[in-house]
Design a protein around this motif. Structure first.
Motif, PDB file in Angstrom:
ATOM      1  N   GLN A   1      38.960  79.581  82.253  1.00  0.00           N
ATOM      2  CA  GLN A   1      39.959  80.457  82.869  1.00  0.00           C
ATOM      3  C   GLN A   1      41.054  80.793  81.874  1.00  0.00           C
ATOM      4  O   GLN A   1      41.681  79.904  81.312  1.00  0.00           O
TER       5      GLN A   1
ATOM      6  N   SER B 181      44.432  82.345  82.208  1.00  0.00           N
ATOM      7  CA  SER B 181      45.254  82.611  83.383  1.00  0.00           C
ATOM      8  C   SER B 181      45.895  83.986  83.420  1.00  0.00           C
ATOM      9  O   SER B 181      46.107  84.549  84.496  1.00  0.00           O
ATOM     10  N   TYR B 182      46.196  84.561  82.250  1.00  0.00           N
ATOM     11  CA  TYR B 182      46.969  85.799  82.253  1.00  0.00           C
ATOM     12  C   TYR B 182      46.193  87.011  81.757  1.00  0.00           C
ATOM     13  O   TYR B 182      46.777  88.047  81.435  1.00  0.00           O
TER      14      TYR B 182
ATOM     15  N   MET C 253      44.885  86.808  92.296  1.00  0.00           N
ATOM     16  CA  MET C 253      45.108  85.477  91.741  1.00  0.00           C
ATOM     17  C   MET C 253      45.710  84.581  92.804  1.00  0.00           C
ATOM     18  O   MET C 253      46.296  85.057  93.789  1.00  0.00           O
TER      19      MET C 253
ATOM     20  N   TYR D  97      48.513  81.672  93.087  1.00  0.00           N
ATOM     21  CA  TYR D  97      49.612  80.961  92.450  1.00  0.00           C
ATOM     22  C   TYR D  97      50.003  79.770  93.320  1.00  0.00           C
ATOM     23  O   TYR D  97      50.194  79.908  94.536  1.00  0.00           O
TER      24      TYR D  97
ATOM     25  N   ALA E 132      41.355  83.212  89.396  1.00  0.00           N
ATOM     26  CA  ALA E 132      42.269  82.411  88.574  1.00  0.00           C
ATOM     27  C   ALA E 132      43.264  81.669  89.464  1.00  0.00           C
ATOM     28  O   ALA E 132      43.862  82.250  90.375  1.00  0.00           O
TER      29      ALA E 132
ATOM     30  N   VAL F 294      46.695  79.600  89.181  1.00  0.00           N
ATOM     31  CA  VAL F 294      47.803  79.405  88.237  1.00  0.00           C
ATOM     32  C   VAL F 294      48.863  78.497  88.864  1.00  0.00           C
ATOM     33  O   VAL F 294      49.501  78.869  89.852  1.00  0.00           O
TER      34      VAL F 294
END
Length: 291
Positions: free
Chosen positions: A4, A6-7, A14, A16, A116, A118
């Motif tokens: 992964q 993340s950005y 996504m 979070y 993802a 995060v």
């Protein structure tokens, strides 16, 4: 295997994981506020509780309830929304999502779906309590909440008694006295322990001492607030294969053998034997000197 970044931009949304204050609103980070504002949806353990936080920081993002009783139903729907491109911020009532709080099932499902995940750093009870305890902060073992039933609690503590790391528990006020009684029974009275009460709040308090001292304090107090318990690890854990080595020795023989093998004086050896046998030093002293 999965990697992964993340950005990196993706077609999906996504997830979070956003920590929230455990008592002091000033512990909310700038980044956490921004993510809650930018998210398409906030999955909250208790929307009424989280709404107070959102109002304070003038965050207008919509919420959906997400807790242990509806996670099976809600998780697939939230995954569908993220696959469709939405960004979801997940919060618990206080502290880190997934740590003794809902969230882990959603994280697993998101990872399986290639979404993802995060994490944001932020407020939690365990680490602040640990670093202010005065007990060695590393290595440590985070356990969280212990079993409620007395028999299960006793069994779990016997297992934990073999750990050398500093141990972190969470405990509610109405169960604290019973927990301390069981810790003293299973692990002995002399282990160092710290109670961190109402962390970051106005009545934050640390109670430091031995298990017997802190247990005595608890019996005399009207217990209020949520507790994080920091317990010193066992410097001399008794492994199953080691028990047979000394279980047939008398206390006097045990002390003398430690004095001979480890080069200890009688006072030091008595202390070691009290730890190994999980008996008060005064009892070991009396039996060794045949008082």
């Amino acid at each position: 295997m999965q990697t992964q970044k993340s950005y990196e931009k993706t077609e999906t949304g996504m997830l979070y994981l956003v920590p929230t204050p455990i008592g002091n609103l000033e512990d909310m980070t700038f980044r956490a506020i921004r993510m809650l504002k930018e998210a398409d949806l906030i999955a909250a353990e208790d929307t009424r509780n989280t709404q107070k936080l959102l109002n304070h920081f003038e965050i207008q993002t919509s919420q959906i309830s997400f807790h242990e009783h509806n996670s099976n139903e809600r998780t697939p729907k939230l995954i569908e929304r993220m696959i469709a491109g939405e960004t979801i911020a997940q919060v618990s009532d206080a502290g880190m999502p997934s740590i003794s709080d809902p969230g882990v099932d959603l994280v697993k499902a998101a990872i399986e779906a290639g979404i993802a995940v995060v994490p944001l750093p932020g407020a939690n009870a365990a680490l602040p309590a640990l670093i202010a305890s005065g007990i060695s902060p590393q290595p440590f073992y985070f356990h969280g909440f212990l079993p409620r039933k007395k028999k299960d609690l006793h069994t779990e503590l016997e297992t934990l008694n073999k750990r050398q790391e500093t141990i972190i528990f969470y405990e509610s006020p109405h169960r604290l006295k019973a927990l301390l009684e069981q810790i003293e029974k299973v692990m002995g009275p002399d282990r160092k322990i710290v109670l961190a009460r109402e962390l970051t709040k106005r009545y934050e308090e640390f109670i430091r001492g031995t298990v017997s001292e802190v247990s005595e304090w608890a019996q005399a107090e009207q217990i209020r607030g949520e507790f994080c318990v920091i317990l010193e690890g066992n410097a001399h854990p008794i492994l199953d294969q080691e028990i047979a080595e000394w279980q047939n020795w008398s206390v006097k023989e045990h002390v003398e053998k430690l004095m001979e093998s480890d080069g200890l004086n009688s006072k030091q050896a008595i202390k070691e034997v009290s730890i190994l046998r999980e008996q008060p030093k005064r009892d070991i002293y009396s039996e060794y000197h045949e008082i």
